[in-house]
Write an enzyme that holds these catalytic residues in place. Structure first.
Site, PDB file in Angstrom:
ATOM      1  N   CYS A 172     -28.950 -41.024  58.427  1.00  0.00           N
ATOM      2  CA  CYS A 172     -30.126 -40.263  58.004  1.00  0.00           C
ATOM      3  C   CYS A 172     -29.645 -38.958  57.377  1.00  0.00           C
ATOM      4  O   CYS A 172     -28.817 -38.252  57.961  1.00  0.00           O
ATOM      5  CB  CYS A 172     -31.048 -39.978  59.185  1.00  0.00           C
ATOM      6  SG  CYS A 172     -32.461 -38.919  58.766  1.00  0.00           S
ATOM      7  N   GLN A 209     -48.399 -45.044  74.475  1.00  0.00           N
ATOM      8  CA  GLN A 209     -46.958 -45.099  74.266  1.00  0.00           C
ATOM      9  C   GLN A 209     -46.634 -45.192  72.775  1.00  0.00           C
ATOM     10  O   GLN A 209     -47.221 -45.997  72.059  1.00  0.00           O
ATOM     11  CB  GLN A 209     -46.354 -46.304  75.002  1.00  0.00           C
ATOM     12  CG  GLN A 209     -46.486 -46.239  76.511  1.00  0.00           C
ATOM     13  CD  GLN A 209     -45.609 -45.167  77.145  1.00  0.00           C
ATOM     14  OE1 GLN A 209     -44.818 -44.504  76.475  1.00  0.00           O
ATOM     15  NE2 GLN A 209     -45.752 -44.978  78.446  1.00  0.00           N
ATOM     16  N   GLU A 220     -58.394 -39.862  86.022  1.00  0.00           N
ATOM     17  CA  GLU A 220     -58.006 -39.168  84.791  1.00  0.00           C
ATOM     18  C   GLU A 220     -58.890 -37.946  84.597  1.00  0.00           C
ATOM     19  O   GLU A 220     -60.110 -38.022  84.767  1.00  0.00           O
ATOM     20  CB  GLU A 220     -58.142 -40.113  83.596  1.00  0.00           C
ATOM     21  CG  GLU A 220     -57.944 -39.475  82.240  1.00  0.00           C
ATOM     22  CD  GLU A 220     -56.566 -38.845  82.066  1.00  0.00           C
ATOM     23  OE1 GLU A 220     -56.507 -37.705  81.554  1.00  0.00           O
ATOM     24  OE2 GLU A 220     -55.558 -39.491  82.440  1.00  0.00           O
ATOM     25  N   ASP A 230     -48.258 -42.438  86.882  1.00  0.00           N
ATOM     26  CA  ASP A 230     -47.685 -42.257  85.541  1.00  0.00           C
ATOM     27  C   ASP A 230     -47.930 -40.814  85.110  1.00  0.00           C
ATOM     28  O   ASP A 230     -48.672 -40.536  84.166  1.00  0.00           O
ATOM     29  CB  ASP A 230     -48.318 -43.239  84.559  1.00  0.00           C
ATOM     30  CG  ASP A 230     -47.612 -43.252  83.203  1.00  0.00           C
ATOM     31  OD1 ASP A 230     -46.583 -42.560  83.071  1.00  0.00           O
ATOM     32  OD2 ASP A 230     -48.090 -43.936  82.283  1.00  0.00           O
ATOM     33  N   CYS A 246     -41.215 -40.457  82.942  1.00  0.00           N
ATOM     34  CA  CYS A 246     -40.613 -40.188  81.631  1.00  0.00           C
ATOM     35  C   CYS A 246     -39.601 -39.052  81.728  1.00  0.00           C
ATOM     36  O   CYS A 246     -39.163 -38.515  80.715  1.00  0.00           O
ATOM     37  CB  CYS A 246     -41.695 -39.857  80.598  1.00  0.00           C
ATOM     38  SG  CYS A 246     -42.720 -38.437  81.031  1.00  0.00           S
TER      39      CYS A 246
END
Length: 393
Positions: free
Chosen positions: A9, A231, A279, A325, A352
């Site tokens: 790149c 995602q 949530e 999560d 993550c």
């Protein structure tokens, strides 16, 4: 320091988007596996499974956020659009990217062309002036639909209709030249007038089409907007979610904390007696409820509120399993305390951030046995690493 090898790149290594592009992909996987093994080797009896590689290690990102900037050419200031350099001192004018979807790179080039032709001013962070702050692009892998977001520093833009028509025309021309089959289904203006590093503001205006793309995970249908958490590597989603499904006991009551738009909740519903999704984001909850209705799933219930405020009540519903999560910050102390003092028999933790996972795992093993961890490479050519952990009583 040795110069990069296998450089593919023109912006690497100056660009901050990738930090491992000079390393072959198999070697990257080995390094990530070793990182997990080194970090978690202290847990007795923990099974550290082999990392799951990404089916696609280049052009896998289906969400792109790029800031506008400017650079001096002689006495003239020229608008740029790309990523920050590693020192965060200027915006690299992106000409290519090895990790973002090709169509989104093409759309970004069309937007740059449009902005320059219309003489639109990029945002100056120090001055708080200028119109164009960021672009946010999303592409649905299943439908090839693209959503375009233009983040502005102003709400009202003179001549918006003509600007929109020309923007749409440029995008179509650029995609046509690349023989792309992608379909731009919406162009949105997102207004963010705050002096903040946060990309998106709260106000959204539809310039063209609709405010979402239609995406699928397995047989499930979802609607993905600009601000939706989803995602960014669609080629790994089912691999990630199947790990949860694999260790989920059948016909149990499950709490899905930090559920977003309900992707995990709905994916595991067929194996569960009942799923309660938690949530705090209002838009995500509306999307989750809409997705459950659209997919005809009736054993999933969504609750709006912070996990800290809703978890205890959800666990009182005779819940057997908790799926976690959380964001990169991991779990707060009180949430961990609630879990440690609960009657839950199993925790499935999607992380993550290995650093905060380690911190949380040390606490959780006061009441739970840490059984296994499976690293999942969602972000090739970067140091970021996802994983799924299983804790049981």
């Amino acid at each position: 320091m040795k110069p990069p090898v296998n450089q593919s790149c023109q912006h690497y290594p100056e660009c901050a988007g990738c930090d491992r592009l000079h390393i072959g992909y198999e070697k990257q996987l080995q390094h990530k596996q070793e990182e997990i093994e080194k970090r978690f080797k202290g847990f007795k009896g923990l099974e550290i499974r082999q990392i799951i590689k990404s089916p696609k290690d280049q052009m896998y990102r289906h969400k792109v956020q790029l800031p506008f900037g400017h650079r001096k050419i002689g006495k003239k200031s020229v608008l740029t659009l790309g990523l920050h350099n590693k020192e965060n001192t200027f915006i690299i004018d992106q000409k290519e990217c090895r990790i973002q979807d090709e169509d989104l790179t093409t759309v970004a080039a069309a937007i740059r062309h449009w902005a320059r032709n219309e003489n639109l001013e990029p945002y100056h962070e120090k001055k708080g002036s200028g119109l164009l702050r960021h672009i946010v692009l999303r592409k649905a892998n299943a439908t090839q639909e693209i959503l375009v977001g233009i983040v502005t520093n102003e709400s009202e833009i003179p001549g918006r209709k003509k600007l929109t028509d020309r923007l749409y025309s440029y995008i179509q021309q650029f995609l046509y030249k690349e023989n792309s089959k992608a379909d731009v289904v919406g162009i949105l203006q997102n207004v963010n007038r705050k002096n903040t590093k946060v990309v998106l503001g709260e106000k959204e205006v539809t310039w063209y089409g609709r405010h979402f793309v239609k995406e699928k995970i397995g047989k499930l249908d979802f609607q993905i907007g600009l601000s939706t958490f989803f995602q960014v590597n669609p080629f790994q989603i089912e691999n990630l979610y199947n790990l949860i499904l694999e260790d989920l006991p059948e016909n149990k009551c499950v709490v899905d904390a930090y559920c977003g738009i309900g992707t995990i909740s709905l994916y595991i519903a067929s194996k569960s007696k009942k799923v309660i999704g938690l949530e705090e984001n209002s838009s995500s909850i509306r999307s989750a409820i809409g997705a459950s209705k659209a997919n005809g799933i009736e054993n999933v219930h969504f609750i709006k509120g912070k996990v800290l405020d809703t978890l205890r009540a959800a666990l009182n519903e005779n819940s057997d399993v908790v799926v976690l999560d959380p964001p990169r910050e991991g779990l707060d102390a009180e949430t961990k305390s609630i879990l440690l003092n609960s009657k839950v028999n199993q925790i499935l933790y999607v992380s993550c951030n290995p650093e905060t996972l380690l911190r949380d795992a040390i606490e959780l093993t006061k009441s739970f046995k840490y059984e296994k961890i499976t690293p999942v490479d969602l972000f090739p050519h970067t140091s970021h690493l996802e994983s799924v952990s299983v804790f049981t009583k």
